[in-house]
Design a protein around this motif. Structure first.
Motif, PDB file in Angstrom:
ATOM      1  N   ARG A  25       0.834  -1.203   0.000  1.00 35.16           N
ATOM      2  CA  ARG A  25       0.000   0.000   0.000  1.00 35.16           C
ATOM      3  C   ARG A  25       0.868   1.253   0.000  1.00 35.16           C
ATOM      4  O   ARG A  25       0.538   2.259  -0.634  1.00 35.16           O
ATOM      5  CB  ARG A  25      -0.934   0.005   1.209  1.00 35.16           C
ATOM      6  N   ALA A  26       1.988   1.188   0.698  1.00 35.45           N
ATOM      7  CA  ALA A  26       2.903   2.327   0.723  1.00 35.45           C
ATOM      8  C   ALA A  26       3.459   2.604  -0.665  1.00 35.45           C
ATOM      9  O   ALA A  26       3.600   3.768  -1.074  1.00 35.45           O
ATOM     10  CB  ALA A  26       4.041   2.061   1.707  1.00 35.45           C
ATOM     11  N   LYS A  27       3.780   1.549  -1.409  1.00 33.91           N
ATOM     12  CA  LYS A  27       4.301   1.736  -2.770  1.00 33.91           C
ATOM     13  C   LYS A  27       3.246   2.356  -3.676  1.00 33.91           C
ATOM     14  O   LYS A  27       3.549   3.222  -4.510  1.00 33.91           O
ATOM     15  CB  LYS A  27       4.756   0.387  -3.333  1.00 33.91           C
ATOM     16  N   LEU A  28       1.985   1.946  -3.514  1.00 31.12           N
ATOM     17  CA  LEU A  28       0.908   2.555  -4.289  1.00 31.12           C
ATOM     18  C   LEU A  28       0.783   4.047  -3.958  1.00 31.12           C
ATOM     19  O   LEU A  28       0.580   4.880  -4.846  1.00 31.12           O
ATOM     20  CB  LEU A  28      -0.420   1.846  -4.011  1.00 31.12           C
ATOM     21  N   ALA A  29       0.894   4.360  -2.668  1.00 30.55           N
ATOM     22  CA  ALA A  29       0.823   5.763  -2.258  1.00 30.55           C
ATOM     23  C   ALA A  29       1.986   6.561  -2.829  1.00 30.55           C
ATOM     24  O   ALA A  29       1.818   7.699  -3.290  1.00 30.55           O
ATOM     25  CB  ALA A  29       0.818   5.846  -0.728  1.00 30.55           C
TER      26      ALA A  29
END
Length: 449
Positions: free
Chosen positions: A383-387
């Motif tokens: 999710r952090a990479k998507l953000a």
């Protein structure tokens, strides 16, 4: 000839030198680590690599945040950390010549003894090297008024991809002989040549009176509005920094600085004009903060109080690292778009259910959202990479650039590809091929290869 103690090949050393401080940027163990002590050492390693089909990854202190010093397959990590001589400080002409491994703060202290000042001050100034600062064109807290590394580099000594050494630039205050190859090297992340010595322009140390103004805001966006209004008013502070609640609490829990709690965001401003002009400017900044909705606005009681508050800004990143792996953004948007970009960052955090702390060189639109994922939580990491990718896209939509001072390294290659476009990438490739036809110098960094 290199001594045996200059070449490291044990597993622990290879692991320690395999990557910089960028979380999640890919790397592979190098074949060896070489600790250069002289320019001749650098040249010899580059010649060996060129003859053997190996790659060379230059490295300073390893404090980079983009993967620019990460090792790759069939690579030698070439560390310049032992090249620490300050060769000359010329007070009359206001320049210094230093080796690439000199620590930024060491240089600042040395030139201060002669009444001079080296302004670029990245948050890592106590541990990062001048060579590393040159490689990424580092900025810092005072760059909103005084500029970034490129503005102070007069000349360079550079080892080229065939091992030859060239001198670029000048020592004079002015000079336009030939193409500006010095500026080309600054920010090239070791892909065009390896910087061994730097000639830096200096400023007089005196002639400034620091005043710090601190605004406490109920929201990150409100602080961003104050930044935009200060810019619109034509005020150029010597520093204008944002630090949010997550950062404030993390720093205070770690260092116990007695920071003010209760506010969502602090906006730290500094003006350094002398006398009544400085008083008037500080009052104007305070008024704009109040009109933008600040809950409170105070002027630091003294220089020590101001330094304490700005220390919180410098310590934010290592304080957050104590909470878990940090994926660091480094976007830069037009200053008038800072409020909207900050609002988008908060929306991205909510949409992806991740914690994003915010620090910023807000005065020049350079924002550093820090995305925190708990150790071992692969879902949170995804999710952090998507953000991270959403923030990069939003930055570009608002007319910004995907890196303001950390460099492209490996983390920003996709964003750089979208920002530059095919024709400009072709120009980069042409320059790279002209200076490094075998592609041995830090390949894959700085631009989409």
């Amino acid at each position: 000839m290199l001594r045996a103690d200059q070449v490291l090949a044990d597993a622990a050393s290879l692991d320690a030198y395999a990557h910089d401080d960028a979380e999640w940027a890919p790397f592979e163990p190098p074949l060896a680590v070489v600790l250069a002590e002289r320019e001749e050492d650098v040249s010899a390693v580059v010649r060996l690599a060129a003859a053997s089909g190996l790659r060379v990854v230059p490295r300073g202190a390893g404090t980079g945040l983009s993967g620019g010093a990460n090792a790759m397959a069939r690579s030698i990590v070439l560390s310049l950390e032992r090249m620490t001589r300050i060769l000359e400080v010329n007070a009359a002409e206001r320049y210094a010549e230093v080796e690439a491994g000199v620590i930024n703060d060491t240089l600042r202290e040395a030139v201060a003894e002669q009444g001079l000042w080296y302004p670029p001050d990245p948050a890592s100034y106590r541990i990062s090297t001048i060579g590393g600062n040159v490689a990424t064109n580092a900025g810092g807290i005072c760059c909103v008024k005084y500029g970034v590394t490129r503005d102070y580099v007069l000349g360079l000594r550079v080892v080229l991809a065939d091992g030859d050494v060239v001198s670029l630039g000048r020592r004079t205050a002015k000079g336009v002989t030939g193409y500006d190859l010095t500026a080309l090297m600054v920010g090239s992340e070791g892909t065009l040549g390896i910087v061994t010595e730097v000639t830096l322009r200096l400023l007089p140390l005196g002639g400034r009176e620091d005043r710090a103004i601190v605004g406490s805001f109920g929201s990150l966006t409100a602080a961003g509005v104050a930044v935009a209004e200060i810019t619109a008013a034509g005020i150029v502070p010597s520093a204008l920094e944002i630090i949010d609640r997550t950062c404030i609490e993390a720093v205070d829990a770690w260092q116990g600085l007695g920071l003010p709690h209760g506010a969502d965001t602090m906006l730290l401003a500094r003006v350094d004009e002398v006398g009544a002009a400085g008083d008037e400017l500080a009052a104007s900044v305070a008024r704009i903060m109040t009109e933008a909705g600040a809950m409170s606005v105070e002027q630091a009681a003294d220089a020590a109080d101001a330094d304490r508050l700005f220390l919180a800004r410098r310590l934010a990143y290592p304080a957050l690292e104590r909470l878990g792996p940090v994926l660091t953004e480094d976007i830069c948007v037009p200053r008038g778009r800072v409020p909207e970009m900050l609002a988008r960052i908060q929306a991205t955090a909510a949409a992806n259910d991740v914690v994003i702390a915010n620090i910023a060189h807000a005065g020049d639109g350079n924002l550093h959202p820090l995305i925190i994922a708990p150790e071992g939580d692969d879902d949170a990491k995804a999710r952090a990479k998507l953000a991270f990718d959403r923030i990069v896209d939003d930055c570009r939509e608002l007319g910004g650039t995907v890196t303001g001072e950390h460099g492209v390294g490996l983390l920003k290659v996709p964003g750089a590809r979208a920002e530059l476009g095919d024709r400009v990438i072709e120009l980069h490739r042409a320059i790279k091929h002209a200076l490094d036809p075998l592609g041995i110098l830090n390949p894959g960094k700085a631009y989409p290869a």
